[in-house]
Design a protein around this motif. Sequence first.
Motif, PDB file in Angstrom:
ATOM      1  N   LYS A 182      45.275  91.603  62.416  1.00  0.00           N
ATOM      2  CA  LYS A 182      45.962  90.359  62.752  1.00  0.00           C
ATOM      3  C   LYS A 182      46.698  89.878  61.512  1.00  0.00           C
ATOM      4  CE  LYS A 182      46.489  86.389  65.006  1.00  0.00           C
ATOM      5  NZ  LYS A 182      47.402  86.251  66.079  1.00  0.00           N
ATOM      6  N   GLN A 183      47.950  89.498  61.685  1.00  0.00           N
ATOM      7  CA  GLN A 183      48.711  88.983  60.550  1.00  0.00           C
ATOM      8  C   GLN A 183      48.626  87.464  60.524  1.00  0.00           C
ATOM      9  OE1 GLN A 183      52.893  89.996  60.454  1.00  0.00           O
ATOM     10  NE2 GLN A 183      52.920  89.833  58.237  1.00  0.00           N
ATOM     11  N   ILE A 184      48.248  86.945  59.363  1.00  0.00           N
ATOM     12  CA  ILE A 184      48.194  85.511  59.138  1.00  0.00           C
ATOM     13  C   ILE A 184      49.130  85.227  57.972  1.00  0.00           C
ATOM     14  CG2 ILE A 184      46.734  83.541  58.548  1.00  0.00           C
ATOM     15  CD1 ILE A 184      44.375  85.141  59.739  1.00  0.00           C
ATOM     16  N   GLY A 185      50.280  84.647  58.278  1.00  0.00           N
ATOM     17  CA  GLY A 185      51.320  84.492  57.263  1.00  0.00           C
ATOM     18  C   GLY A 185      51.818  85.865  56.860  1.00  0.00           C
ATOM     19  N   LYS A 186      51.709  86.185  55.579  1.00  0.00           N
ATOM     20  CA  LYS A 186      52.101  87.505  55.088  1.00  0.00           C
ATOM     21  C   LYS A 186      50.907  88.428  54.900  1.00  0.00           C
ATOM     22  CE  LYS A 186      56.207  85.936  52.616  1.00  0.00           C
ATOM     23  NZ  LYS A 186      56.908  85.932  51.327  1.00  0.00           N
ATOM     24  N   THR A 187      49.711  87.937  55.223  1.00  0.00           N
ATOM     25  CA  THR A 187      48.474  88.678  54.974  1.00  0.00           C
ATOM     26  C   THR A 187      47.965  89.345  56.243  1.00  0.00           C
ATOM     27  OG1 THR A 187      47.888  87.084  53.254  1.00  0.00           O
ATOM     28  CG2 THR A 187      46.102  88.453  54.120  1.00  0.00           C
ATOM     29  N   TRP A 188      47.576  90.621  56.125  1.00  0.00           N
ATOM     30  CA  TRP A 188      46.969  91.342  57.232  1.00  0.00           C
ATOM     31  C   TRP A 188      45.455  91.301  57.087  1.00  0.00           C
ATOM     32  CZ3 TRP A 188      49.245  92.869  61.543  1.00  0.00           C
ATOM     33  CH2 TRP A 188      50.628  93.044  61.554  1.00  0.00           C
ATOM     34  N   ILE A 189      44.769  90.931  58.174  1.00  0.00           N
ATOM     35  CA  ILE A 189      43.315  90.922  58.247  1.00  0.00           C
ATOM     36  C   ILE A 189      42.929  92.083  59.155  1.00  0.00           C
ATOM     37  CG2 ILE A 189      41.277  89.590  58.895  1.00  0.00           C
ATOM     38  CD1 ILE A 189      42.939  88.408  56.556  1.00  0.00           C
ATOM     39  N   ILE A 190      42.088  92.983  58.666  1.00  0.00           N
ATOM     40  CA  ILE A 190      41.795  94.237  59.357  1.00  0.00           C
ATOM     41  C   ILE A 190      40.310  94.314  59.686  1.00  0.00           C
ATOM     42  CG2 ILE A 190      41.879  96.756  59.124  1.00  0.00           C
ATOM     43  CD1 ILE A 190      44.130  96.159  56.962  1.00  0.00           C
TER      44      ILE A 190
END
Length: 66
Positions: A44-52
Amino acid sequence: MLNILNRKCDPLDLIIGTDDAAKLWNISQDHVKRLCREGRCTAKQIGKTWIILKDQANPTKHNKDV
C-alpha cells in the motif's frame, strides 16, 4: 501457561518498508518499488512511501510447479 489467544499482536510487526524488502528478497530498492507499482506484491502506498506485507513470498521467484 501462556495463552496464545490472549497475546496481542502489534500490526507494525507485519509490515516492512522497501529497504527491508530489498534486503529480504535480495533485490534493489528500486526493483521493490517497481514491483509495488505493478501490483506484483501486497503493498500500500502512503504518500511516497510503500508499506509491504512482511510474510509474503518473494514476487520475483516464479512458481515452477504451475
